[in-house]
Design an enzyme around this catalytic site. Structure first.
Site, PDB file in Angstrom:
ATOM      1  N   LYS A  76       0.867  -1.188   0.000  1.00  0.00           N
ATOM      2  CA  LYS A  76       0.000   0.000   0.000  1.00  0.00           C
ATOM      3  C   LYS A  76       0.899   1.232   0.000  1.00  0.00           C
ATOM      4  CE  LYS A  76      -3.001   2.896   2.646  1.00  0.00           C
ATOM      5  NZ  LYS A  76      -3.362   3.308   4.011  1.00  0.00           N
ATOM      6  N   GLY A 105      -7.868   9.433  10.136  1.00  0.00           N
ATOM      7  CA  GLY A 105      -8.076   9.459  11.575  1.00  0.00           C
ATOM      8  C   GLY A 105      -9.134  10.426  12.060  1.00  0.00           C
ATOM      9  N   ALA A 138      -9.536   5.966   4.822  1.00  0.00           N
ATOM     10  CA  ALA A 138      -9.471   7.154   5.684  1.00  0.00           C
ATOM     11  C   ALA A 138     -10.827   7.830   5.808  1.00  0.00           C
ATOM     12  CB  ALA A 138      -8.440   8.172   5.203  1.00  0.00           C
ATOM     13  N   GLY A 139     -11.177   8.153   7.059  1.00  0.00           N
ATOM     14  CA  GLY A 139     -12.358   8.946   7.346  1.00  0.00           C
ATOM     15  C   GLY A 139     -13.504   8.205   7.989  1.00  0.00           C
ATOM     16  N   ASN A 175      -8.675   1.727  10.461  1.00  0.00           N
ATOM     17  CA  ASN A 175      -7.898   1.376  11.654  1.00  0.00           C
ATOM     18  C   ASN A 175      -8.386   2.160  12.865  1.00  0.00           C
ATOM     19  OD1 ASN A 175      -4.329   1.424  12.530  1.00  0.00           O
ATOM     20  ND2 ASN A 175      -6.028   0.478  13.537  1.00  0.00           N
TER      21      ASN A 175
END
Length: 270
Positions: free
Chosen positions: A112, A173, A199-200, A221
């Protein structure tokens, strides 16, 4: 959208295909920010993830023999390890990190790529990302690439040879949820490779929305690791991904401005 990509979205033939690999789960999870490695493994299991992403610059997968090894709790025989270049701010750093990961993982070439442009927003440096992608693809890597939500950029990265394009839905995040539905829909409509939101996402409903839009998967995550109960949230995310995918394949009802009776009045006895 090509017939090949469209056929992968039919019920009964619904594995996620990334490059040369095939996966049953469409939820990809990270391995950072958990309180310990036990929680990392428990949350990963609860999420049902097959692909787990590992920040090579922040996690030990064998480069530090005297420290706990993440691969002891997430063995490559059980999980597909996805090395990422988190923390890299230049194309050179990112390429070097991917090559280190390939060496540590005995030739593993699925990575990635992310090249950041700003420490405050963690937005990608698109120019550097493209340069790194070109180098890595030429070097035999299968590149999944984190990028902005620009449909033109997403298509260019696909044309370079990336096996998956991973646009942000909101800043990394942030937990803000899907802030760019129409950009994502345009990216999806133009794509011939998997589009995976990266993300988000903050909670299960965000993951479901991403899948209902037609995204091929979600990588997250913070939403799990920062939850009050990470293992329970991981389980919720798994269900949301599955529900959102089924809803997308089923095809939602049209939106209407006014009410429409659930039961027709024709044929009623008065």
């Amino acid at each position: 959208m090509t017939d090949t990509h469209a056929s992968a979205r039919q019920p009964g033939n619904d594995d996620l295909i990334v490059g040369s690999r095939r996966f049953g789960s469409r939820l990809l999870t990270g391995t950072g920010k958990f309180k310990d490695m036990t929680e990392t493994r428990e949350a990963t299991d609860a999420a049902g993830s097959e692909i787990v992403t590992v920040a090579i610059r922040r996690s030990n997968i064998g480069q530090n023999p005297d420290e706990p090894n993440l691969l002891d709790v997430l063995p490559p025989e059980r999980f597909t390890i996805l090395p990422n270049t988190a923390g890299c701010y230049t194309a050179t750093e990112a390429v070097r990190t991917c090559r280190l990961a390939r060496e540590l993982l005995d030739g593993h070439n699925l990575v990635k790529l992310e090249v950041l442009g700003d420490e405050k927003t963690l937005y990608p440096d698109v120019t550097a990302t493209m340069a790194a992608a070109e180098t890595l693809v030429a070097d035999g890597f299968e590149v999944m690439v984190y990028t902005s939500d620009d449909p033109i950029v997403a298509k260019r990265l696909e044309e370079i040879g990336c096996v998956s394009v991973m646009p942000l839905a909101a800043p990394i995040g942030s937990g803000l949820g899907i802030q760019n539905k129409y950009n994502l829909m345009t990216i999806i409509e133009n794509a011939d490779v998997p589009i995976i939101v990266d993300a988000g996402v903050g909670t299960a409903s965000d993951a479901a929305v991403a899948m209902e839009l037609g995204c091929d998967g979600v990588l997250l995550n913070s939403a799990i690791a920062h939850a009050k109960n990470p293992v329970m949230m991981a389980s919720a995310m798994r269900k949301a991904i599955e529900a959102g995918r089924e809803a997308f394949l089923a095809g939602r009802m049209p939106r209407k401005r006014f009410a429409s009776a659930s039961s027709p009045i024709d044929g009623l006895f008065f």
